[in-house]
Design an enzyme around this catalytic site. Structure first.
Site, mmCIF file in Angstrom:
data_model
loop_
_atom_site.group_PDB
_atom_site.id
_atom_site.type_symbol
_atom_site.label_atom_id
_atom_site.label_comp_id
_atom_site.label_asym_id
_atom_site.label_seq_id
_atom_site.Cartn_x
_atom_site.Cartn_y
_atom_site.Cartn_z
ATOM 1 N N HIS A 69 -8.381 7.116 -15.160
ATOM 2 C CA HIS A 69 -10.191 6.497 -15.343
ATOM 3 C C HIS A 69 -11.506 7.168 -16.162
ATOM 4 O O HIS A 69 -11.532 8.764 -15.112
ATOM 5 C CB HIS A 69 -10.397 5.878 -13.288
ATOM 6 C CG HIS A 69 -10.167 4.834 -13.332
ATOM 7 N ND1 HIS A 69 -10.825 4.395 -11.519
ATOM 8 C CD2 HIS A 69 -10.218 3.761 -13.965
ATOM 9 C CE1 HIS A 69 -9.667 3.072 -11.287
ATOM 10 N NE2 HIS A 69 -9.838 2.787 -13.106
ATOM 11 N N GLU A 74 -14.858 3.324 -15.786
ATOM 12 C CA GLU A 74 -15.273 3.135 -14.042
ATOM 13 C C GLU A 74 -16.547 3.607 -14.071
ATOM 14 O O GLU A 74 -17.121 4.459 -14.196
ATOM 15 C CB GLU A 74 -14.631 3.912 -13.384
ATOM 16 C CG GLU A 74 -13.971 2.955 -12.239
ATOM 17 C CD GLU A 74 -13.590 3.925 -11.509
ATOM 18 O OE1 GLU A 74 -13.151 2.511 -10.462
ATOM 19 O OE2 GLU A 74 -13.607 4.332 -10.508
ATOM 20 N N GLU A 82 -3.842 6.544 -7.307
ATOM 21 C CA GLU A 82 -5.055 7.056 -7.970
ATOM 22 C C GLU A 82 -5.510 8.428 -7.105
ATOM 23 O O GLU A 82 -5.930 7.669 -6.006
ATOM 24 C CB GLU A 82 -5.953 6.419 -8.302
ATOM 25 C CG GLU A 82 -7.440 6.583 -9.065
ATOM 26 C CD GLU A 82 -8.381 5.508 -9.063
ATOM 27 O OE1 GLU A 82 -9.061 4.488 -8.305
ATOM 28 O OE2 GLU A 82 -9.340 6.274 -8.959
HETATM 29 C C1 LER Z 1 -13.189 4.862 -6.294
HETATM 30 O O1 LER Z 1 -13.780 6.003 -5.845
HETATM 31 C C2 LER Z 1 -12.425 5.071 -7.299
HETATM 32 O O2 LER Z 1 -11.823 5.742 -8.203
HETATM 33 C C3 LER Z 1 -11.849 3.425 -7.655
HETATM 34 O O3 LER Z 1 -10.677 3.284 -8.922
HETATM 35 C C4 LER Z 1 -10.641 3.339 -6.691
HETATM 36 O O4 LER Z 1 -9.682 1.720 -7.367
HETATM 37 MN MN MN Z 2 -10.872 5.213 -9.720
#
Ligand code: LER
Ligand code: MN
Length: 293
Positions: free
Chosen positions: A206, A241, A147
């Protein structure tokens, strides 16, 4: 159709049985397809409990993990790299025991503001670590992601293109790029180009607002982003998220510099979040169909 996930941190940063029940129950109520569990410590998370509750609520789970300052693949200290590999390996096993199909997150470094750039040696060495980890992931029957995080949370992979470079160098289908729109908004030159350039290796997304709050409350160009995903035919999982210090512990709050509460009611945010994603996915599919005709 993309599977839509809800990040556990809408509700909690502690994965105990009572908290897990709340998260899975709400995800079911709001009709999310799965819940994402951030594995803080692979040695202490209860995978059997998670698998049991996931079956009980009929809500699948996916997983993410972060490196740590003492267990960090991007380090120049061999012992720290060794601990990093061991932790991600254990994370792969735990994710698989939970029933997840993937382990995303910043697997390449800790989440912290690094004081200097990584060394060239670390950049070269990390593909060896990922080659070994890809084999572990394959053996466990899951995929492992990278990520891209913004510059204040890592110095190693800040763009999806950098993540894709590592994935392509290792060349294993067990690895994928994990894109997070919050970080992309800060680091990419042009969202549609960034998405198009990783089309072949993008495996997880995300969806996060520019202020990390509820979807639609920041300055993100949503039609452009969802249009870009539709443009490459992305049909993989997408997770909402969002974070608020009102539900997270002190450690997580400090780690990602959550100095203001963007929201206080997770139910409201979770419910509106899935409606927002569905609406944009439908719109981008419709406008893609128009362009195609
Ligand atoms: C942290 O900034 C983030 O985006 C999370 O998805 C970390 O797993
Ligand atoms: Mn993230």
């Amino acid at each position: 159709m993309n599977r839509l996930g809800m990040h556990m941190m809408l509700y909690t940063s502690e994965w105990t049985e009572p908290r897990a029940r709340t998260v899975l129950e709400r995800a079911k109520e709001f009709e999310y397809d799965f819940v994402e569990i951030l594995i803080f410590d692979p040695a202490s998370i209860d995978a059997a409990m998670t698998a049991r509750l996931s079956t009980e609520y009929a809500v699948p789970v996916e997983a993410t993990i972060c490196g740590a300052p003492t267990a960090d693949l991007s380090s120049d200290d061999p012992e720290t790299v060794r601990r990093g590999e061991a932790a991600i390996s254990r994370g792969i096993e735990v994710a698989s025991e939970m029933g997840a199909t993937l382990l995303g997150g910043p697997t390449f470094s800790a989440v912290q503001r690094y004081p200097s750039p990584p060394s060239q040696a670390a950049r070269e060495r990390i593909t060896d670590s990922y080659a070994r980890l890809a084999d572990r992931a394959t053996a466990a029957g899951i995929r492992l992601g990278l990520e891209a995080l913004n510059r204040y949370e890592s110095n190693f992979v800040n763009t999806v293109g950098q993540a894709a470079d590592i994935v392509r160098k290792v060349g294993s289908p067990a690895l994928f790029v994990h894109a997070d729109l919050f970080h992309m908004n800060m680091e990419e030159h042009h969202l549609p180009t960034a998405v198009a350039e990783v089309a072949d290796v993008l495996g997880y997304v995300h969806v996060a607002e520019s202020n990390r709050g509820a979807l639609g409350t920041g300055n993100t160009d949503w039609p452009t982003f969802f249009g870009a995903l539709a443009g490459i035919g992305y049909d993989g999982p997408i997770t909402f998220e969002s974070f608020s210090p009102t539900v997270l512990g002190e450690e997580m709050t400090s780690l990602i510099a959550l100095w203001r509460a963007q929201w206080t009611d997770p139910d409201e945010v979770a419910k509106s979040g899935i409606a927002f994603m569905r609406d944009h996915l439908q719109r981008s599919a419709r406008s893609g169909a128009h362009h195609g005709s």
